[in-house]
Design an enzyme around this catalytic site. Sequence first.
Site, PDB file in Angstrom:
ATOM      1  N   LYS A  57     -50.889  65.827 -80.007  1.00  0.00           N
ATOM      2  CA  LYS A  57     -50.426  66.225 -81.354  1.00  0.00           C
ATOM      3  C   LYS A  57     -49.585  67.491 -81.315  1.00  0.00           C
ATOM      4  CE  LYS A  57     -54.059  66.973 -83.890  1.00  0.00           C
ATOM      5  NZ  LYS A  57     -55.196  66.773 -83.029  1.00  0.00           N
ATOM      6  N   ARG A 136     -59.384  67.325 -91.436  1.00  0.00           N
ATOM      7  CA  ARG A 136     -60.174  66.613 -90.429  1.00  0.00           C
ATOM      8  C   ARG A 136     -61.316  65.840 -91.054  1.00  0.00           C
ATOM      9  NH1 ARG A 136     -58.667  70.527 -86.145  1.00  0.00           N
ATOM     10  NH2 ARG A 136     -59.328  69.791 -84.108  1.00  0.00           N
ATOM     11  N   ARG A 175     -56.237  70.353 -68.823  1.00  0.00           N
ATOM     12  CA  ARG A 175     -55.179  71.107 -69.515  1.00  0.00           C
ATOM     13  C   ARG A 175     -55.296  72.605 -69.230  1.00  0.00           C
ATOM     14  NH1 ARG A 175     -54.244  70.144 -75.857  1.00  0.00           N
ATOM     15  NH2 ARG A 175     -56.260  71.138 -76.128  1.00  0.00           N
ATOM     16  N   ARG A 208     -58.336  76.614 -72.206  1.00  0.00           N
ATOM     17  CA  ARG A 208     -58.805  76.940 -73.552  1.00  0.00           C
ATOM     18  C   ARG A 208     -60.316  76.840 -73.565  1.00  0.00           C
ATOM     19  NH1 ARG A 208     -55.615  73.739 -78.230  1.00  0.00           N
ATOM     20  NH2 ARG A 208     -57.751  73.336 -78.876  1.00  0.00           N
ATOM     21  N   ARG A 219     -66.420  67.937 -79.107  1.00  0.00           N
ATOM     22  CA  ARG A 219     -65.243  67.768 -79.972  1.00  0.00           C
ATOM     23  C   ARG A 219     -64.952  66.293 -80.214  1.00  0.00           C
ATOM     24  NH1 ARG A 219     -60.722  70.939 -76.959  1.00  0.00           N
ATOM     25  NH2 ARG A 219     -59.418  70.698 -78.783  1.00  0.00           N
TER      26      ARG A 219
END
Length: 281
Positions: A57, A136, A175, A208, A219
């Site tokens: 996204k 969300r 990531r 992160r 998540r």
Amino acid sequence: MSTQAAEFTPGGQNHMNSTPDRTAWLKGGGALCLNPPTPPRGAPWRLVLLGAPGVGKGSQADLLCERLGACHLSTGDVFRAARRSPTGERSPAMQAAFECMHRGELVPDGTVVSLVAERKACLHCAGGFVLDGFPRTVAQAEALEIMLEDQGVGLDAVFDYQLPLEEIVERLAGRRICPVCKAIYHLTGHPPRAEGICDLCGGPLVQRDDDRLEAVYTRMEAYTATIEPLLAFYKQRRQLVVVPAHGTPQEVYERAWARAAVLRPGLAPAITPWPGPGGKS
Ligand code: AMP
């Protein structure tokens, strides 16, 4: 609704003097942007991006903002910017929000909705907006709908990016980001030239906090628990565009507009060429 398909410069980037800042969004409290986006020639685009964390996204938001001249309104970025502020300046609600983030849980609706409501002037941004990470939940979507009605602005489309769960988990856990210039890497898919160092600015690459494997699973659970009713909400309003998110960012970008055109003929702007390796992956 915007109907500016033909007015967008074919093959060109948006007409901006330089990269616009997001001070009003990131700081809130009536702060003003120093370099707001230059309004596009046609009506501004107003989009919502949905999709699991790690689905890409953020890259799509960057592409859309660059090409449409819209402002990137990411609630995750607001929380991350607030986390960098001195501890003494944190309200109890913000402190609780950081703890939710650390665990990979959703921040309570009331906190997120007040945070967006405090920044509702950004919904009027002359360049339009790309909302990323909000709403969300259905409660947040309802709150957004009321805010947009109050502001007298409509949504053009809601893009829902989709990928299989295993692929998302693999993407997130590998990531790495540059905290200085925000470039994004992947340990195997898009590694930096020198391990742990940003190719673009030499900054130290970090993981992160919420990309740790424990937080990733939490998540994903939070995402799957809330997404179906949210999709139904926007489907009912005929705003939902489902976008399979495999392939390069450019392919996903083009697929999104091709699907948007099925929903509403004439909705898409002209497709612009991929800017090359300088663009974020
Ligand atoms: P993101 O960068 O969008 O993945 O957001 C990072 C984290 O911020 C999420 O895992 C949540 O803890 C929190 N967050 C951001 N946006 C929202 C939202 N709309 N509702 C609840 N929590 C959010």
